[in-house]
Design a protein around this motif. Structure first.
Motif, PDB file in Angstrom:
ATOM      1  N   ALA A 148       0.832  -1.210   0.000  1.00 27.82           N
ATOM      2  CA  ALA A 148       0.000   0.000   0.000  1.00 27.82           C
ATOM      3  C   ALA A 148       0.864   1.256   0.000  1.00 27.82           C
ATOM      4  O   ALA A 148       0.561   2.241  -0.678  1.00 27.82           O
ATOM      5  CB  ALA A 148      -0.920  -0.005   1.217  1.00 27.82           C
ATOM      6  N   GLY A 149       1.963   1.196   0.753  1.00 28.88           N
ATOM      7  CA  GLY A 149       2.872   2.346   0.762  1.00 28.88           C
ATOM      8  C   GLY A 149       3.504   2.586  -0.591  1.00 28.88           C
ATOM      9  O   GLY A 149       3.700   3.730  -1.013  1.00 28.88           O
ATOM     10  N   ARG A 150       3.820   1.523  -1.297  1.00 28.41           N
ATOM     11  CA  ARG A 150       4.417   1.683  -2.619  1.00 28.41           C
ATOM     12  C   ARG A 150       3.411   2.276  -3.612  1.00 28.41           C
ATOM     13  O   ARG A 150       3.800   3.024  -4.512  1.00 28.41           O
ATOM     14  CB  ARG A 150       4.925   0.337  -3.113  1.00 28.41           C
ATOM     15  N   ILE A 151       2.138   1.907  -3.465  1.00 26.43           N
ATOM     16  CA  ILE A 151       1.108   2.518  -4.319  1.00 26.43           C
ATOM     17  C   ILE A 151       1.061   4.024  -4.090  1.00 26.43           C
ATOM     18  O   ILE A 151       1.043   4.824  -5.035  1.00 26.43           O
ATOM     19  CB  ILE A 151      -0.269   1.884  -4.031  1.00 26.43           C
ATOM     20  N   ARG A 152       1.055   4.433  -2.821  1.00 28.32           N
ATOM     21  CA  ARG A 152       1.026   5.866  -2.506  1.00 28.32           C
ATOM     22  C   ARG A 152       2.252   6.570  -3.071  1.00 28.32           C
ATOM     23  O   ARG A 152       2.152   7.655  -3.648  1.00 28.32           O
ATOM     24  CB  ARG A 152       0.950   6.071  -0.979  1.00 28.32           C
ATOM     25  N   ASP A 153       3.421   5.940  -2.905  1.00 26.44           N
ATOM     26  CA  ASP A 153       4.658   6.553  -3.397  1.00 26.44           C
ATOM     27  C   ASP A 153       4.643   6.685  -4.916  1.00 26.44           C
ATOM     28  O   ASP A 153       5.142   7.671  -5.461  1.00 26.44           O
ATOM     29  CB  ASP A 153       5.864   5.719  -2.956  1.00 26.44           C
ATOM     30  N   MET A 154       4.085   5.694  -5.610  1.00 30.61           N
ATOM     31  CA  MET A 154       4.078   5.737  -7.068  1.00 30.61           C
ATOM     32  C   MET A 154       3.244   6.910  -7.575  1.00 30.61           C
ATOM     33  O   MET A 154       3.676   7.658  -8.459  1.00 30.61           O
ATOM     34  CB  MET A 154       3.531   4.421  -7.633  1.00 30.61           C
ATOM     35  N   GLY A 181      -4.927  -6.979  -8.177  1.00 30.41           N
ATOM     36  CA  GLY A 181      -6.327  -6.602  -8.378  1.00 30.41           C
ATOM     37  C   GLY A 181      -7.268  -7.775  -8.462  1.00 30.41           C
ATOM     38  O   GLY A 181      -8.384  -7.634  -8.960  1.00 30.41           O
ATOM     39  N   GLY A 182      -6.843  -8.966  -7.974  1.00 26.73           N
ATOM     40  CA  GLY A 182      -7.704 -10.139  -8.022  1.00 26.73           C
ATOM     41  C   GLY A 182      -8.925 -10.000  -7.126  1.00 26.73           C
ATOM     42  O   GLY A 182      -8.971  -9.174  -6.205  1.00 26.73           O
ATOM     43  N   ASP A 193      -4.757  -7.487  -0.351  1.00 24.40           N
ATOM     44  CA  ASP A 193      -6.048  -6.815  -0.215  1.00 24.40           C
ATOM     45  C   ASP A 193      -5.838  -5.362   0.195  1.00 24.40           C
ATOM     46  O   ASP A 193      -6.529  -4.462  -0.294  1.00 24.40           O
ATOM     47  CB  ASP A 193      -6.914  -7.529   0.825  1.00 24.40           C
ATOM     48  N   GLN A 194      -4.909  -5.134   1.116  1.00 22.15           N
ATOM     49  CA  GLN A 194      -4.595  -3.755   1.502  1.00 22.15           C
ATOM     50  C   GLN A 194      -4.037  -2.968   0.319  1.00 22.15           C
ATOM     51  O   GLN A 194      -4.363  -1.795   0.133  1.00 22.15           O
ATOM     52  CB  GLN A 194      -3.579  -3.752   2.644  1.00 22.15           C
ATOM     53  N   THR A 195      -3.211  -3.638  -0.490  1.00 17.76           N
ATOM     54  CA  THR A 195      -2.653  -2.968  -1.669  1.00 17.76           C
ATOM     55  C   THR A 195      -3.751  -2.580  -2.636  1.00 17.76           C
ATOM     56  O   THR A 195      -3.765  -1.470  -3.180  1.00 17.76           O
ATOM     57  CB  THR A 195      -1.632  -3.895  -2.356  1.00 17.76           C
ATOM     58  N   LEU A 196      -4.693  -3.496  -2.889  1.00 20.14           N
ATOM     59  CA  LEU A 196      -5.816  -3.186  -3.781  1.00 20.14           C
ATOM     60  C   LEU A 196      -6.669  -2.065  -3.216  1.00 20.14           C
ATOM     61  O   LEU A 196      -7.084  -1.148  -3.947  1.00 20.14           O
ATOM     62  CB  LEU A 196      -6.662  -4.442  -3.994  1.00 20.14           C
TER      63      LEU A 196
END
Length: 498
Positions: A148-154, A181-182, A193-196
């Protein structure tokens, strides 16, 4: 926290531990807990630093080469749909006049190697945007919250890079998005799930009026596995299929990859496009590259059609192997492959491209077919013809040796798959049925009856061409390769003498 307060807390903690030890308290469990906590702290911190560094790397290190839509072949419909969607970023005044909400996300779906990543890079150039790319696997980690942190950073880095470069928009591309995204099953809470959830939050936070604007593009080979919350309107608004190219598209792709290669004047790319039916753009690029390698290996100045034909065989079947078969095995393999070739020419004249006895990959020999034109709808007669071609290798062995070999295993698998397609399409005597209601006994019965009937037809077809088998066998055993043109000449001679 300042350095002074850190030193004060560390000193106080050590003094407290010393006092507890002095009064006889067992501080070993406390020391173990502190050690474990310290290790976890530094591990998570290092992962966070890697995530930030990874975001910078995506934004800085993966800037694509100058790539336009004109340099992507075989995907005219997909390019047209994508350009129409990207115009929402380019023609901002016009869409504002009509009150159109710009798209937030574009999902590219299709088989591997069809050019989904190339389309995303061309989209960044078309919209004059910063391009940031990542793979879905880069966001899945053992430690909770890192993805999830990497998504925010991206997304943060995309905005920063766009602002720094003076761009009004940025394209964020996630390849293999099905990894994160499954579909969520509602069970145990998992890291991805947190990442999605974080990705969904970021997409909801993309406002159409903010600057720089963020357009997220993603690619997947398995759209059916994606979570419905991800592909609904308002997130991935546009779904674009990037399918395998047709004959015209294959010729265009081959022409693009042939620009920097010395082709012989006799090479016809349209002919190569015919022989490479079902190839993706990546496979076609590999064909041109392997053909150049063959020409260089033979110390030729130009690439001939023979090099391209060998390259197609390599991409399709694999490299030649050093397996040495006995003469009896070679004769049986040759008879087997000639059975395929004869039935193919009788069922679909002009479809045989090459009959080869040289082992490639797991095959000791093979027949390469190429259709006269691309076909996407199949009748019962067409599919029965395909079954006859598949069974003809085993039928030829029975004609000459009275028995079959294990070399027919793959042919039988292919025939069974065609039978399954016919049943599911309502093209058998069973009529229109729900295949899920078929029992194993029902499948065995329909498959056995169809294959036995078509095997008898196959034997009847081949029995009238024994002389063609013998005349072709001598050439194939000597030269190991028989071209489609030469094989058809032998076949015409056989028909005239009959």
């Amino acid at each position: 926290m300042s350095k002074y307060w850190k030193e004060l807390l560390i000193g106080g903690g050590i003094a407290t531990l010393g006092f507890l030890a002095y009064i006889g308290y067992n501080i070993v469990p406390v020391l173990i807990a502190i050690a474990i906590g310290t290790l976890l702290f530094f591990a998570i911190k290092s992962r966070g630093n890697l995530a930030t560094a990874g975001g910078d790397r995506h934004a800085r290190g993966r800037v694509p080469l100058e790539l336009s839509f004109d340099e992507i072949g075989g995907q005219e419909r997909a390019k047209q749909e994508l350009i129409e969607a990207l115009d929402f970023l380019v023609k901002q005044d016009e869409i504002a006049r009509f009150g159109i909400r710009p798209l937030k996300g574009i999902l590219l779906t299709g088989p591997p190697g069809t050019g989904k990543t190339l389309l995303a890079k061309a989209a960044a150039r078309y919209t004059d945007s910063v391009y940031v790319a990542a793979s879905g696997s880069e966001f899945v980690e053992m430690y909770v919250g890192v993805g999830a942190g990497r998504i925010r950073d991206m997304f943060k880095n995309a905005r920063q890079k766009a602002a720094k470069a003076g761009k009004s928009s940025a394209v964020v591309f996630i390849d293999e998005i099905d990894v994160i995204g499954g579909k969520r099953d509602g069970g145990q809470h998992r890291e991805y799930d947190q990442t999605l959830n974080q990705l969904l939050t970021e997409m909801d936070g993309i406002h159409t009026s903010e600057s720089p604007r963020i357009l997220i593009m993603a690619a997947t080979n398995r759209k059916e596995m994606l979570d419905p919350a991800l592909i609904r309107p308002g997130r991935f608004d546009r779904h674009i299929g990037v399918e395998l190219p047709d004959k015209k598209g294959r010729e265009h792709i081959l022409g693009i990859h042939a620009r920097n290669k010395p082709l012989h004047a006799s090479v016809e790319l349209s002919r190569v496009a015919e022989e490479s039916f079902g190839f993706s753009g990546a496979q076609l690029e590999s064909v041109m590259n392997e053909a150049a390698i063959y020409a260089m290996r033979e110390q030729q100045q130009e690439i001939s059609h023979a090099h391209l034909s060998s390259a197609i065989d390599k991409v399709m079947m694999g490299e030649k192997t050093d397996r040495e078969a006995t003469r009896e095995e070679r004769e049986r393999v040759a008879i087997h492959e000639l059975g395929h070739a004869i039935s193919a020419e009788l069922v679909r004249p002009g479809s045989v491209s090459t009959v080869a006895l040289s082992p490639r990959g797991q095959a000791l020999g093979y027949v390469r077919h190429h259709p006269q034109q691309d076909q996407y709808l199949y009748t019962r007669e067409f599919l029965e013809g395909q079954i006859i071609i598949a069974l003809s290798g085993a039928a030829a062995e029975e004609m000459f040796y009275g028995s079959r070999s294990t070399g027919s295993r793959g042919d039988f698998d292919q025939a069974m798959n065609i039978v399954r397609t016919m049943v599911e399409s309502g093209l058998t005597e069973l009529g229109i049925i729900d295949s899920s209601m078929m029992t194993p006994d029902s499948w065995a019965k329909i498959s056995s009856s169809m294959l036995e009937r078509l095997m008898e037809r196959t034997k009847d077809v081949l029995n009238g061409h024994r002389q063609l088998f013998l005349s072709s066998l001598d050439i194939l055993l000597t030269e190991e390769t028989l071209s489609g043109e030469r094989f058809r000449e032998l076949m015409r001679e056989d028909l005239q003498s009959a």
